[in-house]
Design a protein around this motif. Structure first.
Motif, PDB file in Angstrom:
ATOM      1  N   ASP A   1       0.833  -1.210   0.000  1.00 43.61           N
ATOM      2  CA  ASP A   1       0.000   0.000   0.000  1.00 43.61           C
ATOM      3  C   ASP A   1       0.865   1.257   0.000  1.00 43.61           C
ATOM      4  O   ASP A   1       0.566   2.243  -0.679  1.00 43.61           O
ATOM      5  N   ALA A   2       1.952   1.224   0.796  1.00 39.68           N
ATOM      6  CA  ALA A   2       2.829   2.400   0.890  1.00 39.68           C
ATOM      7  C   ALA A   2       3.477   2.697  -0.454  1.00 39.68           C
ATOM      8  O   ALA A   2       3.567   3.853  -0.887  1.00 39.68           O
ATOM      9  N   GLN A   3       3.899   1.644  -1.136  1.00 39.92           N
ATOM     10  CA  GLN A   3       4.540   1.822  -2.440  1.00 39.92           C
ATOM     11  C   GLN A   3       3.550   2.421  -3.440  1.00 39.92           C
ATOM     12  O   GLN A   3       3.867   3.355  -4.168  1.00 39.92           O
ATOM     13  N   TRP A   4       2.339   1.880  -3.427  1.00 41.02           N
ATOM     14  CA  TRP A   4       1.319   2.376  -4.346  1.00 41.02           C
ATOM     15  C   TRP A   4       0.995   3.851  -4.079  1.00 41.02           C
ATOM     16  O   TRP A   4       0.963   4.679  -4.995  1.00 41.02           O
ATOM     17  N   ASP A   5       0.762   4.163  -2.811  1.00 38.53           N
ATOM     18  CA  ASP A   5       0.379   5.537  -2.461  1.00 38.53           C
ATOM     19  C   ASP A   5       1.468   6.540  -2.844  1.00 38.53           C
ATOM     20  O   ASP A   5       1.179   7.649  -3.313  1.00 38.53           O
ATOM     21  N   VAL A   6       2.700   6.150  -2.629  1.00 33.56           N
ATOM     22  CA  VAL A   6       3.803   7.052  -2.934  1.00 33.56           C
ATOM     23  C   VAL A   6       4.022   7.152  -4.442  1.00 33.56           C
ATOM     24  O   VAL A   6       4.374   8.218  -4.961  1.00 33.56           O
TER      25      VAL A   6
ATOM     26  N   ILE B   1       2.036  17.247 -17.495  1.00 36.62           N
ATOM     27  CA  ILE B   1       1.745  15.981 -18.189  1.00 36.62           C
ATOM     28  C   ILE B   1       0.329  15.536 -17.817  1.00 36.62           C
ATOM     29  O   ILE B   1       0.018  15.406 -16.629  1.00 36.62           O
ATOM     30  N   PRO B   2      -0.547  15.272 -18.791  1.00 30.99           N
ATOM     31  CA  PRO B   2      -1.880  14.756 -18.454  1.00 30.99           C
ATOM     32  C   PRO B   2      -1.757  13.345 -17.866  1.00 30.99           C
ATOM     33  O   PRO B   2      -0.954  12.548 -18.364  1.00 30.99           O
ATOM     34  N   PRO B   3      -2.519  13.032 -16.802  1.00 26.38           N
ATOM     35  CA  PRO B   3      -2.446  11.681 -16.220  1.00 26.38           C
ATOM     36  C   PRO B   3      -2.693  10.568 -17.245  1.00 26.38           C
ATOM     37  O   PRO B   3      -2.206   9.450 -17.064  1.00 26.38           O
ATOM     38  N   ALA B   4      -3.416  10.871 -18.305  1.00 23.54           N
ATOM     39  CA  ALA B   4      -3.641   9.858 -19.345  1.00 23.54           C
ATOM     40  C   ALA B   4      -2.340   9.458 -20.036  1.00 23.54           C
ATOM     41  O   ALA B   4      -2.267   8.417 -20.703  1.00 23.54           O
ATOM     42  N   GLN B   5      -1.304  10.270 -19.864  1.00 23.51           N
ATOM     43  CA  GLN B   5      -0.012   9.982 -20.498  1.00 23.51           C
ATOM     44  C   GLN B   5       0.943   9.230 -19.564  1.00 23.51           C
ATOM     45  O   GLN B   5       2.161   9.415 -19.622  1.00 23.51           O
ATOM     46  N   ILE B   6       0.377   8.416 -18.684  1.00 20.66           N
ATOM     47  CA  ILE B   6       1.178   7.518 -17.844  1.00 20.66           C
ATOM     48  C   ILE B   6       1.071   6.120 -18.460  1.00 20.66           C
ATOM     49  O   ILE B   6      -0.028   5.618 -18.661  1.00 20.66           O
ATOM     50  N   TYR B   7       2.218   5.539 -18.764  1.00 19.47           N
ATOM     51  CA  TYR B   7       2.259   4.251 -19.448  1.00 19.47           C
ATOM     52  C   TYR B   7       3.119   3.264 -18.677  1.00 19.47           C
ATOM     53  O   TYR B   7       3.761   3.613 -17.693  1.00 19.47           O
ATOM     54  N   GLY B   8       3.129   2.033 -19.165  1.00 17.84           N
ATOM     55  CA  GLY B   8       4.040   1.017 -18.644  1.00 17.84           C
ATOM     56  C   GLY B   8       5.061   0.673 -19.711  1.00 17.84           C
ATOM     57  O   GLY B   8       4.806   0.857 -20.915  1.00 17.84           O
ATOM     58  N   HIS B   9       6.205   0.174 -19.298  1.00 17.95           N
ATOM     59  CA  HIS B   9       7.285  -0.146 -20.228  1.00 17.95           C
ATOM     60  C   HIS B   9       6.799  -1.028 -21.390  1.00 17.95           C
ATOM     61  O   HIS B   9       7.154  -0.830 -22.536  1.00 17.95           O
TER      62      HIS B   9
ATOM     63  N   ARG C   1      -6.212   2.508 -12.946  1.00 18.78           N
ATOM     64  CA  ARG C   1      -6.393   2.993 -11.573  1.00 18.78           C
ATOM     65  C   ARG C   1      -5.357   4.066 -11.241  1.00 18.78           C
ATOM     66  O   ARG C   1      -5.674   5.074 -10.589  1.00 18.78           O
ATOM     67  N   LEU C   2      -4.130   3.869 -11.704  1.00 15.18           N
ATOM     68  CA  LEU C   2      -3.076   4.851 -11.427  1.00 15.18           C
ATOM     69  C   LEU C   2      -3.427   6.203 -12.053  1.00 15.18           C
ATOM     70  O   LEU C   2      -3.348   7.245 -11.397  1.00 15.18           O
ATOM     71  N   ARG C   3      -3.861   6.164 -13.320  1.00 15.36           N
ATOM     72  CA  ARG C   3      -4.226   7.417 -14.000  1.00 15.36           C
ATOM     73  C   ARG C   3      -5.370   8.112 -13.270  1.00 15.36           C
ATOM     74  O   ARG C   3      -5.372   9.345 -13.111  1.00 15.36           O
ATOM     75  N   GLU C   4      -6.328   7.317 -12.831  1.00  9.09           N
ATOM     76  CA  GLU C   4      -7.497   7.848 -12.112  1.00  9.09           C
ATOM     77  C   GLU C   4      -7.079   8.489 -10.780  1.00  9.09           C
ATOM     78  O   GLU C   4      -7.506   9.596 -10.450  1.00  9.09           O
ATOM     79  N   GLU C   5      -6.242   7.788 -10.019  1.00  6.15           N
ATOM     80  CA  GLU C   5      -5.839   8.305  -8.703  1.00  6.15           C
ATOM     81  C   GLU C   5      -4.916   9.512  -8.833  1.00  6.15           C
ATOM     82  O   GLU C   5      -4.941  10.419  -8.006  1.00  6.15           O
TER      83      GLU C   5
END
Ligand SMILES: [Zn+2]
Length: 218
Positions: free
Chosen positions: A162-167, A181-189, A207-211
């Protein structure tokens, strides 16, 4: 090692957000789109080695964030000291095995919820919000993206703490805020190459983009 520590950090983060909301002054109309600056241990704090080649600073803003995992052990040592050991492990691997100038990622997020600066210059340029050091983390994307890597291996059923996710959320929100940067522009490798990286974090990107969007609006 100490779950209380992670909890304290989460409270600090949420407390800081509350404090900013409570103290927003009239006339600071843009405050509601500014994310809270998370604690980040710079290279001097964790005692990084100097780069072994010059690092180019790109004099423009990155347009995306790319999330990674470091495929280190999924430690249950959640201490700041472990976050620093992990930062050394990644830097040694990238410099000595891969032959790179320095750590390839811009930032690392530990399983205990501690953030360390990876590539030298990442923290100072993030604060400035108009430049970033050229990293080495995603083929074809390094000229455009901030690389954030999570301690641990997540391609085999493991999940972040949880700590890793929140941070991670807090760091992405702050990075989006500083660079526009718009949150929609968060990607994975794996969006940009044949890799399993970042494992379950890729499934969690919506979920990451949403949060991150919610953290920015808070
Ligand atoms: Zn990766």
């Amino acid at each position: 090692m100490n779950p209380d520590n992670a909890l304290r950090r989460r409270l600090l983060l949420s407390g800081a957000a509350g404090l900013i909301a409570a103290t927003a002054l009239p006339g600071t109309a843009h405050a509601r789109t500014a994310a809270v600056e998370p604690d980040i241990d710079g290279t001097a704090v964790w005692g990084a080695r100097p780069p072994q080649a010059a690092i180019r600073t790109l004099q423009y803003r990155p347009s995306k964030i790319i999330v990674h995992h470091t495929v280190s052990a999924n430690t249950t040592d959640f201490s700041r000291a472990q976050a620093h050991r992990h930062a050394h492990w990644v830097q040694d691997l990238h410099m000595d095995k891969n032959g790179w100038a320095d750590t390839g990622y811009h930032f690392l997020v530990s399983r205990g919820g501690w953030i360390t600066e990876g590539r030298h210059g990442s923290l100072g340029t993030l604060a400035g919000g108009s430049a970033f050091p050229l990293g080495t983390h995603t083929s074809g994307q390094n000229g455009y993206a901030i690389g954030i890597a999570n301690e641990g291996a997540y391609h085999d059923g493991a999940v972040p703490t949880d700590a890793q996710w929140d941070v991670l959320v807090a760091l992405c929100a702050y990075t989006c805020s500083r660079y526009g940067i718009p949150p929609a522009q968060i990607y994975g490798h794996k969006d940009f190459g044949d890799t399993l990286c970042p494992g379950v974090f890729h499934d969690m990107l919506p979920r990451l983009r949403e949060e991150v969007a919610a953290a920015r609006a808070a």
